[in-house]
Write a protein that holds these residues in place. Structure first.
Motif, short mmCIF file in Angstrom:
data_model
loop_
_atom_site.label_atom_id
_atom_site.label_comp_id
_atom_site.label_asym_id
_atom_site.label_seq_id
_atom_site.Cartn_x
_atom_site.Cartn_y
_atom_site.Cartn_z
N LEU A 141 18.18 -22.11 -59.15
CA LEU A 141 19.15 -22.50 -59.51
C LEU A 141 19.24 -24.25 -58.82
CD1 LEU A 141 22.92 -21.98 -57.38
CD2 LEU A 141 20.41 -21.27 -56.53
N ARG A 142 19.77 -25.35 -59.12
CA ARG A 142 20.28 -26.43 -58.66
C ARG A 142 22.11 -27.11 -58.69
NH1 ARG A 142 19.99 -31.06 -62.07
NH2 ARG A 142 19.98 -30.83 -64.01
N VAL A 143 22.97 -27.68 -57.82
CA VAL A 143 23.74 -27.76 -57.48
C VAL A 143 23.96 -29.14 -58.26
CG1 VAL A 143 25.85 -28.13 -56.42
CG2 VAL A 143 24.12 -25.91 -55.72
N VAL A 144 24.04 -29.40 -59.38
CA VAL A 144 24.09 -30.64 -60.43
C VAL A 144 25.01 -31.53 -59.46
CG1 VAL A 144 24.24 -32.31 -62.29
CG2 VAL A 144 23.83 -29.01 -62.47
N SER A 145 26.44 -30.72 -59.22
CA SER A 145 27.07 -32.06 -58.58
C SER A 145 27.97 -30.89 -57.87
CB SER A 145 28.65 -32.68 -59.46
OG SER A 145 28.83 -31.87 -59.75
N VAL A 146 28.96 -31.29 -56.65
CA VAL A 146 29.58 -30.87 -55.81
C VAL A 146 30.56 -31.77 -54.96
CG1 VAL A 146 28.37 -30.37 -53.71
CG2 VAL A 146 30.43 -28.98 -54.22
N THR A 147 31.88 -31.54 -55.49
CA THR A 147 33.00 -32.44 -53.74
C THR A 147 32.67 -32.26 -52.78
OG1 THR A 147 34.28 -32.97 -55.44
CG2 THR A 147 35.39 -32.60 -53.58
N SER A 148 32.91 -30.78 -52.35
CA SER A 148 32.74 -30.62 -50.04
C SER A 148 32.15 -29.20 -50.96
CB SER A 148 33.84 -30.31 -49.93
OG SER A 148 34.50 -29.43 -50.43
N ASN A 149 32.19 -27.98 -51.61
CA ASN A 149 31.75 -27.45 -50.60
C ASN A 149 31.15 -25.97 -52.06
OD1 ASN A 149 30.21 -24.52 -49.50
ND2 ASN A 149 32.77 -24.33 -48.76
N VAL A 150 30.17 -25.23 -52.50
CA VAL A 150 30.77 -24.39 -53.43
C VAL A 150 29.82 -23.28 -53.45
CG1 VAL A 150 28.51 -25.80 -54.37
CG2 VAL A 150 30.42 -24.06 -56.12
N CYS A 151 30.37 -22.22 -53.88
CA CYS A 151 30.24 -20.54 -53.62
C CYS A 151 28.79 -20.46 -54.88
CB CYS A 151 31.22 -19.51 -53.55
SG CYS A 151 30.47 -17.74 -53.13
N VAL A 152 27.91 -19.83 -54.37
CA VAL A 152 27.24 -20.16 -55.73
C VAL A 152 26.57 -18.40 -55.73
CG1 VAL A 152 25.95 -22.55 -55.60
CG2 VAL A 152 25.41 -20.62 -54.17
N GLY A 153 27.47 -17.66 -55.36
CA GLY A 153 27.17 -16.08 -55.36
C GLY A 153 27.75 -14.90 -54.15
N GLN A 154 27.45 -13.77 -54.67
CA GLN A 154 28.41 -13.53 -53.61
C GLN A 154 28.25 -11.53 -53.53
OE1 GLN A 154 32.63 -13.74 -53.51
NE2 GLN A 154 32.91 -15.28 -55.01
N VAL A 155 28.45 -11.04 -52.56
CA VAL A 155 29.06 -9.55 -52.49
C VAL A 155 30.01 -9.76 -52.15
CG1 VAL A 155 28.18 -7.10 -51.70
CG2 VAL A 155 26.38 -8.79 -52.29
N HIS A 156 31.66 -9.11 -53.07
CA HIS A 156 32.79 -8.55 -52.67
C HIS A 156 32.81 -6.97 -52.55
CE1 HIS A 156 36.52 -9.34 -53.86
NE2 HIS A 156 36.46 -10.52 -53.84
N LEU A 157 33.66 -7.01 -52.77
CA LEU A 157 34.29 -5.21 -52.02
C LEU A 157 34.57 -5.26 -53.60
CD1 LEU A 157 36.01 -5.77 -48.71
CD2 LEU A 157 33.33 -5.19 -49.27
N GLY A 158 34.32 -3.90 -53.97
CA GLY A 158 35.38 -3.07 -54.85
C GLY A 158 35.84 -2.27 -54.41
N THR A 159 36.13 -0.78 -55.20
CA THR A 159 36.72 0.19 -54.54
C THR A 159 37.24 0.78 -53.15
OG1 THR A 159 36.22 1.53 -55.67
CG2 THR A 159 37.55 0.96 -56.58
N GLY A 160 38.08 1.73 -52.67
CA GLY A 160 37.34 2.20 -51.57
C GLY A 160 38.59 1.45 -50.50
#
Length: 269
Positions: A141-160
């Motif tokens: 990937l490449r970040v084309v533009s960003v104001t201050s900070n951007v999240c580009v990938g996550q592992v997120h909690l599901g059920t449990g």
């Protein structure tokens, strides 16, 4: 005599073929963006024509308050699949591009707008996998533009449990720093780790891996670091997310984070 003539003709054809190859290579380089990223997909089709989106659902920064619009994987797939101003193919280089302005519809648990893919199963159900085994999210990937900070990938909690936190988030800052945020527990609190530096607009790659149920394996541009997963997360299932999850908000619809992906794959074993 005929044999010698035939050999000379074949040699001439080889010589003629070389300039044609060189010209084609030069044309590809000229057509590529200034970052040096080559054209990897067709610029004339929707993202689903260049990427396998059969295991992804899109969330956009539009809709009703607290209920952002989602686009199913069936609508995303194929060269004539869904695209709009928040999710589209860059006509210069074929990149799958995500745009998240500072002002947009957010989920109830966030103040930040996003144009982001959420992992799904091929049958259309929400992905929800155990920490055990091996799980990888690979991206270029490449970040084309960003104001201050951007999240580009996550592992997120599901059920449990009741937590709506991520296990981890990979951030890109306007300074060029790439920062991994690992959650301390399902109740919150995040530890930040600087894992790389790439100038805005330059292409880079990452692999977010989970192995053995207790380790995060992060690779950024070939450099790998490892982080322990606290035992408090063991009860939770997980899923991947990727795109542009802007980390700043304001009243502006023109400021925000634009992120272009040239590769995006998932594997589980």
């Amino acid at each position: 005599m005929r044999k010698e003539t035939a050999m000379r003709m074949r040699a001439a054809l080889v010589v003629l073929a070389i300039p044609a190859f060189v010209a084609a290579t030069a044309l590809s380089a000229e057509a590529a963006p200034a970052t040096g990223q080559s054209v990897l997909g067709s610029p004339s089709v929707a993202p689903g024509g260049n990427f396998d989106l059969s295991t992804w659902q899109l969330q956009e920064p539009v809709g009703s308050p607290g209920s952002p619009t989602t686009i199913s994987s069936s609508r995303l797939q194929g060269p004539n699949g869904f695209q709009d101003s928040y999710f589209y193919t860059d006509t210069r280089d074929g990149a799958m591009t995500f745009w998240a302005p500072e002002k947009g519809v957010t989920t109830p648990n966030s103040n930040y707008a996003r144009s982001e893919l959420r992992e799904m199963n091929r049958d259309g159900s929400a992905a929800n996998w155990s920490l055990s085994g091996s799980h990888k999210l690979n991206a270029t990937l490449r970040v084309v533009s960003v104001t201050s900070n951007v999240c580009v990938g996550q592992v997120h909690l599901g059920t449990g449990g009741s937590s709506t936190k991520p296990l981890l988030e990979l951030y890109y800052r306007s300074s060029g720093d790439i920062v991994l945020g690992t959650e301390n527990s399902p109740d919150g609190g995040q530890t930040l780790h600087t894992v790389g530096h790439v100038a805005v607009g330059k292409t880079w790659s990452y692999t977010i891996g989970i192995s053995g149920g207790n380790t995060i394996d992060l690779t950024v541009n070939g450099s790998t670091t490892h982080y322990s997963i606290p035992s408090s997360f063991k009860a939770y299932k997980q899923y991947f997310k990727a795109g542009s999850y802007n980390q700043s908000s304001s009243s502006s619809t023109t400021k925000g984070a634009r992120v272009a992906f040239y590769g995006l794959t998932i594997s589980h074993s």
